[in-house]
Design an enzyme around this catalytic site. Structure first.
Site, short mmCIF file in Angstrom:
data_model
loop_
_atom_site.label_atom_id
_atom_site.label_comp_id
_atom_site.label_asym_id
_atom_site.label_seq_id
_atom_site.Cartn_x
_atom_site.Cartn_y
_atom_site.Cartn_z
N LYS A 49 0.06 -6.60 1.63
CA LYS A 49 -0.61 -5.30 1.46
C LYS A 49 -0.23 -4.33 2.58
O LYS A 49 -0.02 -3.15 2.34
CB LYS A 49 -2.13 -5.49 1.40
CG LYS A 49 -2.89 -4.20 1.08
CD LYS A 49 -4.38 -4.48 0.86
CE LYS A 49 -5.11 -3.28 0.27
NZ LYS A 49 -5.44 -2.24 1.22
N ASP A 87 -11.19 -2.30 10.85
CA ASP A 87 -10.10 -3.22 10.46
C ASP A 87 -9.79 -4.20 11.58
O ASP A 87 -9.76 -5.43 11.37
CB ASP A 87 -8.84 -2.44 10.07
CG ASP A 87 -9.04 -1.59 8.82
OD1 ASP A 87 -10.14 -1.68 8.22
OD2 ASP A 87 -8.13 -0.84 8.45
N HIS A 112 -5.49 -9.28 2.97
CA HIS A 112 -4.45 -9.43 4.00
C HIS A 112 -5.02 -9.72 5.38
O HIS A 112 -4.48 -10.52 6.13
CB HIS A 112 -3.59 -8.16 4.03
CG HIS A 112 -4.35 -6.88 4.22
ND1 HIS A 112 -3.94 -5.87 5.04
CD2 HIS A 112 -5.53 -6.43 3.69
CE1 HIS A 112 -4.80 -4.88 5.00
NE2 HIS A 112 -5.78 -5.19 4.18
N ARG A 113 -6.14 -9.07 5.71
CA ARG A 113 -6.67 -9.26 7.07
C ARG A 113 -7.31 -10.63 7.26
O ARG A 113 -7.35 -11.14 8.38
CB ARG A 113 -7.63 -8.13 7.45
CG ARG A 113 -6.95 -6.80 7.48
CD ARG A 113 -7.65 -5.72 8.25
NE ARG A 113 -7.02 -4.45 7.91
CZ ARG A 113 -5.83 -4.04 8.35
NH1 ARG A 113 -5.13 -4.78 9.19
NH2 ARG A 113 -5.32 -2.89 7.95
N ASN A 147 -4.63 -1.99 -4.74
CA ASN A 147 -5.93 -1.98 -4.05
C ASN A 147 -5.81 -1.14 -2.78
O ASN A 147 -6.39 -1.46 -1.75
CB ASN A 147 -6.34 -3.42 -3.72
CG ASN A 147 -7.80 -3.50 -3.28
OD1 ASN A 147 -8.55 -2.52 -3.38
ND2 ASN A 147 -8.21 -4.65 -2.78
N SER A 165 -16.46 4.90 10.43
CA SER A 165 -15.00 4.91 10.67
C SER A 165 -14.49 6.27 11.15
O SER A 165 -13.44 6.74 10.71
CB SER A 165 -14.26 4.49 9.38
OG SER A 165 -14.75 3.28 8.88
N LYS A 194 -14.58 -3.41 1.14
CA LYS A 194 -13.13 -3.36 1.35
C LYS A 194 -12.41 -4.36 0.43
O LYS A 194 -12.86 -4.56 -0.68
CB LYS A 194 -12.84 -3.50 2.83
CG LYS A 194 -13.46 -2.31 3.60
CD LYS A 194 -13.13 -2.33 5.06
CE LYS A 194 -13.87 -1.22 5.78
NZ LYS A 194 -13.15 0.07 5.72
N GLU A 195 -11.31 -4.96 0.89
CA GLU A 195 -10.49 -5.79 0.00
C GLU A 195 -11.31 -6.89 -0.66
O GLU A 195 -11.01 -7.37 -1.75
CB GLU A 195 -9.31 -6.38 0.77
CG GLU A 195 -8.14 -5.42 0.98
CD GLU A 195 -8.39 -4.33 2.01
OE1 GLU A 195 -9.56 -4.05 2.33
OE2 GLU A 195 -7.40 -3.76 2.47
N ASP A 243 0.81 -1.23 0.00
CA ASP A 243 0.00 0.00 0.00
C ASP A 243 0.84 1.27 0.00
O ASP A 243 0.51 2.24 -0.68
CB ASP A 243 -0.96 0.02 1.20
CG ASP A 243 -2.24 -0.76 0.93
OD1 ASP A 243 -2.31 -1.49 -0.09
OD2 ASP A 243 -3.19 -0.63 1.73
#
Ligand SMILES: O=C(O)C1=C[C@@H](OP(=O)(O)O)[C@@H](O)[C@H](O)C1
Ligand SMILES: C=C(OP(=O)(O)O)C(=O)O
Length: 427
Positions: free
Chosen positions: A412, A314, A386-387, A94, A198, A341-342, A47
């Site tokens: 990421k 997140d 990634h998460r 992304n 957020s 999101k992703e 990122d």
């Protein structure tokens, strides 16, 4: 595929990588500031690489060097917006924290800019930001579907005045607009509309702008006044704090299988909203100790609960996998924007949690998770998110272990995640 076998205990400390959210803000603000900025402990991941590469293509002069604290980036600020002779294509992967802020900054710059990314980026909305910028005079065209990247931007001067922006899908639209508005010809009153999401990330933006010399006046929760015709000022040296979202995986490990696990780089003094993740762990029964710049978590009898996690979207994913180790059900609500999101994180999370034997209800805006009596070994798909890879690593504390597909998608935001994670795991 990465197989993580059973680990009975979590113990140790980790030096967190730099915050993605702070690094990408600081890189952009330093590039637009007057004077040289030396950024320390910058996150070196996909990122921030997309942001750094974009700045290079925009003619920003900077040097990079690795030192004991991580990546140092020395940036010569431009004292204003960007200016290129003809056109540039910027590939932003992304990275929402590159796509949204650069859209706003380039709308107020000189040149023609094509902003592209990965396929998933083309499914993540940007319409509310583009609408607001157009009201101020921006010339932005959608190259594929209206409301989504890729974008073609003809730099123009932004007028300032009054503008409203819908903050119900992403706070990044608001942050992006606020950071670009000092480039406008006059002061701007910004009104936020919709059910805001957020929120701590908007405060983070205001804090970073202030560190770079621009004071935004907050009239009330929905109205801000941003000074126009202003230049950011370099703070000289700026140290990026550790990533509080990345901290969540280690803190949850301490809560599930501590020992004591300590994260260094975020704590009471942190600007990031995701530090509040530790408070949720505490509510679930973990023992938490706070320092200005560190957090330690030890095991407790974890109980499920009902949590509104809109403020920490997140780190909230880590609560979903921690819930498997708690007594009783856990409900996570008010995270509708996980879908943007992703990947569609509500659907992905529900699908993968079920593979462990958990009973999962997927709501429009959340999940209810009933942990299984015995957690089954699952082969977890990660959806290029990634998460997903990082939060499911916690299943290494279940006797059956876990298998994680495409684990390296953690690049990421945290390329060394699995090395750092295995260092605190003990069998
Ligand atoms: O401003 C930021 O740095 C971010 C804001 C949040 O996005 P939304 O505002 O879209 O929820 C968060 O999920 C993202 O990882 C980083
Ligand atoms: C939502 C995330 O990223 P992005 O900055 O691309 O929105 C994330 O890191 O969880």
């Amino acid at each position: 595929m990465l197989a993580l076998e059973y680990q009975s205990r979590a113990e140790g400390s980790v030096n967190l990588p730099g915050s993605k959210s702070i690094a990408n803000r600081a890189l952009l603000l330093a590039a637009m500031a007057q004077g040289e900025t030396i950024l320390q402990s910058v996150l070196d991941s996909d990122d921030t690489r997309h942001m750094r590469n974009a700045l290079r293509k925009l003619g920003v002069n900077y040097t990079e060097q690795h030192n004991a604290q991580g990546l140092e980036v020395r940036i010569q600020g431009r004292a204003g917006g960007f200016s290129i002779a003809d056109s540039a294509e910027l590939f932003l992967g992304n990275a929402g924290t590159a796509m949204r802020p650069l859209t706003a900054a380039l709308a107020a710059s000189q040149g023609i800019f094509r902003l592209t990314g990965e396929e998933r980026m083309y499914e993540r909305p940007i319409g509310p930001l583009v609408d607001a910028l157009r009201l101020l005079g921006a010339d932005i065209n959608y190259l594929q579907e209206a409301g989504y990247p890729p974008l073609l931007i003809h730099g123009a001067s932004l007028q300032g005045g009054r503008v409203s922006i819908d903050g119900s899908l992403s706070s990044q639209f608001v942050s992006a607009l606020l950071m670009a508005l000092p480039l406008a010809n006059e002061d701007t009153v910004v009104e936020l509309t919709g059910d805001l999401v957020s929120l701590p990330y908007i405060q983070l933006t205001l804090d970073l702008m202030s560190r770079f010399g621009i004071q935004v006046q907050q009239v009330d929760t929905r109205h801000f006044i941003v000074p126009g015709k202003s230049s950011y000022q370099s703070p000289g040296e700026f140290v990026v704090e550790g990533d509080a979202s990345s901290a969540s995986y280690f803190l949850a490990a301490g809560a599930i299988a501590g020992g004591t696990v300590t994260v260094k780089g975020t704590g009471l003094a942190s600007l990031q909203g995701d530090k509040a993740f530790a408070e949720i762990l505490e509510q679930m029964g973990a023992q938490v100790a706070w320092g200005q710049n560190h957090i330690s978590v030890s095991r407790g009898e974890l109980q499920g609960g009902h949590f509104d996690l809109n403020a920490i979207p997140d780190a909230a994913m880590t609560i979903a996998t921690t819930a498997l180790f708690a007594k009783g059900p856990t409900e996570i609500r008010n995270v509708y924007n996980w879908r943007l999101k992703e990947t569609d994180r509500l659907h992905a999370m529900a699908t993968e949690l079920r593979k462990t034997g958990a009973e999962v209800t997927e709501y429009d805006d959340g999940l209810r998770i009933v942990p299984p009596a015995v957690i089954q070994r699952a082969r977890v798909a990660t959806y290029n998110d990634h998460r997903m890879a990082m939060c499911f690593s916690l299943l290494t504390f279940a006797p059956a272990g876990v298998e994680i597909e495409d684990a390296q998608c953690c690049d990421k935001t945290y390329p060394e995640f699995f090395q750092d994670f295995s260092a605190i795991c003990h069998n």
